[in-house]
Design a protein around this motif. Structure first.
Motif, PDB file in Angstrom:
ATOM      1  N   PRO A 127       0.810  -1.251   0.358  1.00 40.94           N
ATOM      2  CA  PRO A 127      -0.063  -0.160  -0.056  1.00 40.94           C
ATOM      3  C   PRO A 127       0.879   1.335   0.046  1.00 40.94           C
ATOM      4  CG  PRO A 127      -0.807  -1.444   1.898  1.00 40.94           C
ATOM      5  CD  PRO A 127       0.099  -1.930   0.537  1.00 40.94           C
ATOM      6  N   PRO A 128       0.355   2.824  -0.643  1.00 42.08           N
ATOM      7  CA  PRO A 128       0.853   3.347  -0.250  1.00 42.08           C
ATOM      8  C   PRO A 128       1.196   4.282   0.703  1.00 42.08           C
ATOM      9  CG  PRO A 128      -1.007   3.481  -1.866  1.00 42.08           C
ATOM     10  CD  PRO A 128      -0.908   2.609  -0.813  1.00 42.08           C
ATOM     11  N   LEU A 129       0.791   3.547   1.700  1.00 44.41           N
ATOM     12  CA  LEU A 129       1.194   4.076   3.324  1.00 44.41           C
ATOM     13  C   LEU A 129       2.625   3.273   3.314  1.00 44.41           C
ATOM     14  CD1 LEU A 129       0.238   6.777   4.281  1.00 44.41           C
ATOM     15  CD2 LEU A 129      -0.484   5.253   6.717  1.00 44.41           C
ATOM     16  N   ARG A 130       2.452   2.695   3.551  1.00 51.70           N
ATOM     17  CA  ARG A 130       3.788   1.606   3.463  1.00 51.70           C
ATOM     18  C   ARG A 130       4.795   2.327   2.295  1.00 51.70           C
ATOM     19  NH1 ARG A 130       0.894  -3.869   3.869  1.00 51.70           N
ATOM     20  NH2 ARG A 130      -0.076  -3.372   6.420  1.00 51.70           N
ATOM     21  N   TRP A 131       5.005   2.799   1.157  1.00 52.92           N
ATOM     22  CA  TRP A 131       6.265   2.885   0.743  1.00 52.92           C
ATOM     23  C   TRP A 131       7.003   4.154   1.716  1.00 52.92           C
ATOM     24  CZ3 TRP A 131       8.667   0.900  -2.683  1.00 52.92           C
ATOM     25  CH2 TRP A 131       8.303  -0.409  -3.242  1.00 52.92           C
ATOM     26  N   LEU A 132       5.559   5.158   2.020  1.00 53.02           N
ATOM     27  CA  LEU A 132       5.995   6.446   3.133  1.00 53.02           C
ATOM     28  C   LEU A 132       6.851   5.952   4.206  1.00 53.02           C
ATOM     29  CD1 LEU A 132       3.244   9.135   2.783  1.00 53.02           C
ATOM     30  CD2 LEU A 132       5.418   9.165   1.410  1.00 53.02           C
ATOM     31  N   GLY A 133       5.738   4.916   4.843  1.00 52.44           N
ATOM     32  CA  GLY A 133       7.452   4.095   5.882  1.00 52.44           C
ATOM     33  C   GLY A 133       8.569   3.760   5.821  1.00 52.44           C
ATOM     34  N   VAL A 250       7.047  -5.975   4.465  1.00 55.60           N
ATOM     35  CA  VAL A 250       7.380  -4.812   4.613  1.00 55.60           C
ATOM     36  C   VAL A 250       6.893  -4.208   6.081  1.00 55.60           C
ATOM     37  CG1 VAL A 250       7.290  -2.095   4.167  1.00 55.60           C
ATOM     38  CG2 VAL A 250       7.277  -4.133   2.337  1.00 55.60           C
ATOM     39  N   VAL A 251       6.079  -4.618   6.589  1.00 56.26           N
ATOM     40  CA  VAL A 251       5.518  -4.427   7.730  1.00 56.26           C
ATOM     41  C   VAL A 251       6.486  -4.986   9.164  1.00 56.26           C
ATOM     42  CG1 VAL A 251       3.873  -4.596   9.484  1.00 56.26           C
ATOM     43  CG2 VAL A 251       3.221  -4.136   7.463  1.00 56.26           C
ATOM     44  N   ALA A 296      -1.610   1.003   8.069  1.00 56.26           N
ATOM     45  CA  ALA A 296      -1.775   1.425   6.084  1.00 56.26           C
ATOM     46  C   ALA A 296      -2.097   0.309   6.551  1.00 56.26           C
ATOM     47  CB  ALA A 296      -0.786   1.204   5.485  1.00 56.26           C
ATOM     48  N   PRO A 297      -3.325   0.416   5.859  1.00 53.71           N
ATOM     49  CA  PRO A 297      -4.460  -0.486   5.381  1.00 53.71           C
ATOM     50  C   PRO A 297      -4.293  -2.551   5.690  1.00 53.71           C
ATOM     51  CG  PRO A 297      -5.223   0.608   4.112  1.00 53.71           C
ATOM     52  CD  PRO A 297      -3.784   1.389   4.409  1.00 53.71           C
ATOM     53  N   ALA A 298      -4.185  -3.362   6.140  1.00 51.53           N
ATOM     54  CA  ALA A 298      -3.604  -5.194   5.597  1.00 51.53           C
ATOM     55  C   ALA A 298      -4.280  -5.741   4.760  1.00 51.53           C
ATOM     56  CB  ALA A 298      -3.915  -4.989   7.387  1.00 51.53           C
ATOM     57  N   ARG A 299      -3.508  -6.007   3.909  1.00 50.96           N
ATOM     58  CA  ARG A 299      -4.863  -7.411   3.678  1.00 50.96           C
ATOM     59  C   ARG A 299      -4.393  -8.890   4.528  1.00 50.96           C
ATOM     60  NH1 ARG A 299      -4.796  -7.007  -2.362  1.00 50.96           N
ATOM     61  NH2 ARG A 299      -4.443  -9.319  -2.156  1.00 50.96           N
ATOM     62  N   LEU A 300      -6.046  -9.238   4.224  1.00 54.41           N
ATOM     63  CA  LEU A 300      -5.606 -10.127   5.042  1.00 54.41           C
ATOM     64  C   LEU A 300      -5.439 -11.360   4.658  1.00 54.41           C
ATOM     65  CD1 LEU A 300      -8.900  -9.308   7.527  1.00 54.41           C
ATOM     66  CD2 LEU A 300      -6.136  -8.739   8.177  1.00 54.41           C
TER      67      LEU A 300
END
Length: 313
Positions: A127-133, A250-251, A296-300
């Motif tokens: 997700p884009p927010l994780r790229w920022l992370g 990535v998380v 960031a929204p997580a894919r379950l």
């Protein structure tokens, strides 16, 4: 529906467990540095996995969870045993002989840097927010390491940095495999076999390259070795594999960036390593990267190769 709920429960538990490897690995770096003053790096690496294997076998036997691995377990035994344990411990201990503990723990955590191209190759969505992370975490590592202040001509400095980058690459490969492996036995049940493999690899190499070691029998050296071998090594390695299995790649890698933040903080306070302007800024960037990854929204739904992973036992 039930599978998604189970996956969500595993992920929440993995977030909670993330504190264990961060705390134990983070504290292990300054402890390692102190103990390595009286023990050769090769013997320290080989001894910690040998003792860790013994402790793991005794623990699993006491819990009645000791199982013989099958052919389906061999790939993850090889990956974790060779890359995350044997190679990572060997390279980082050799680097610690030349570099400060704070800088070493930061540079070894460039695992995230390697995970970005590896994750793109495996096709896992980010997700884009994780790229920022990722960007914030990597900026934190660069800020903490502050490579512009180094004297690269000093003996062992360049080689020590290379060792740490290769150690980070080895751990990154183990994380990706743990995420996609079809688990048969649980990570805890595989841990003694992985540590046994690491010991079987490192002990002959150690005897060949350093057959006459000089070990100082002081409380600092022996106590530090036992802390890493008995507690930090087995427990942190097991929980790190669980976290890598149950969280997006990535998380989990960003969560592990808490290790250099803690390791650097302890190195400056316990070992008297210099406190610089980069400490506060780098730690803040790393924590921001972790927060962005978690928010960031997580894919379950796990990747297809990981759908058969059993719940932790």
């Amino acid at each position: 529906m039930a599978e998604a709920a189970q996956r969500s429960t595993q992920q929440r538990r993995a977030f909670a467990l993330l504190a264990v490897p961060v705390l134990l690995f983070g504290t292990a770096w300054p402890v390692n540095k102190l103990a390595l003053a009286g023990m050769p790096p090769l013997w320290f690496a080989a001894g910690r996995v040998a003792v860790g294997a013994l402790i793991s076998f005794l623990l699993l036997a006491a819990l009645r969870q000791l199982r013989r691995p099958t052919r389906r377990d061999l790939p993850i035994i090889l990956t974790v045993g060779l890359l995350q344990l044997a190679l990572f411990f060997l390279l980082t201990n050799e680097a610690l002989a030349h570099l400060p503990a704070g800088r070493s723990v930061v540079l070894s955590s460039t695992t995230t840097l390697w995970l970005v191209p590896i994750t793109l190759i495996t096709g896992e969505p980010i997700p884009p927010l994780r790229w920022l992370g990722v960007g914030a975490g990597l900026a934190g590592i660069v800020t903490l390491a502050n490579p512009w202040s180094l004297d690269w001509r000093a003996p062992g400095v360049a080689l020590g940095h290379l060792y740490l980058l290769l150690a980070a690459l080895a751990w990154a490969c183990a994380i990706v495999h743990a995420r996609r492996h079809r688990w048969n036995l649980a990570p805890l049940q595989l841990l003694p076999w992985q540590m046994l493999l690491a010991a079987l690899v490192l002990l002959p190499v150690t005897l060949l390259l350093d057959p006459d070691p000089r070990i100082e029998p002081s409380l600092t050296v022996i106590g530090g070795f036992l802390y890493v071998a008995v507690l930090s090594g087995p427990l942190a390695s097991w929980t790190a594999v669980l976290v890598a299995r149950d969280l997006p790649t990535v998380v989990s890698s960003l969560g592990f960036l808490g290790i250099p933040a803690l390791g650097l903080l302890l190195s400056t306070t316990l070992l008297g390593e210099p406190v610089t302007w980069s400490l506060g800024g780098g730690a803040a960037l790393i924590l921001a990267g972790v927060a962005l990854a978690i928010l960031a929204p997580a894919r379950l739904t796990p990747p297809p190769a990981a759908t058969s992973a059993p719940p932790p036992r």
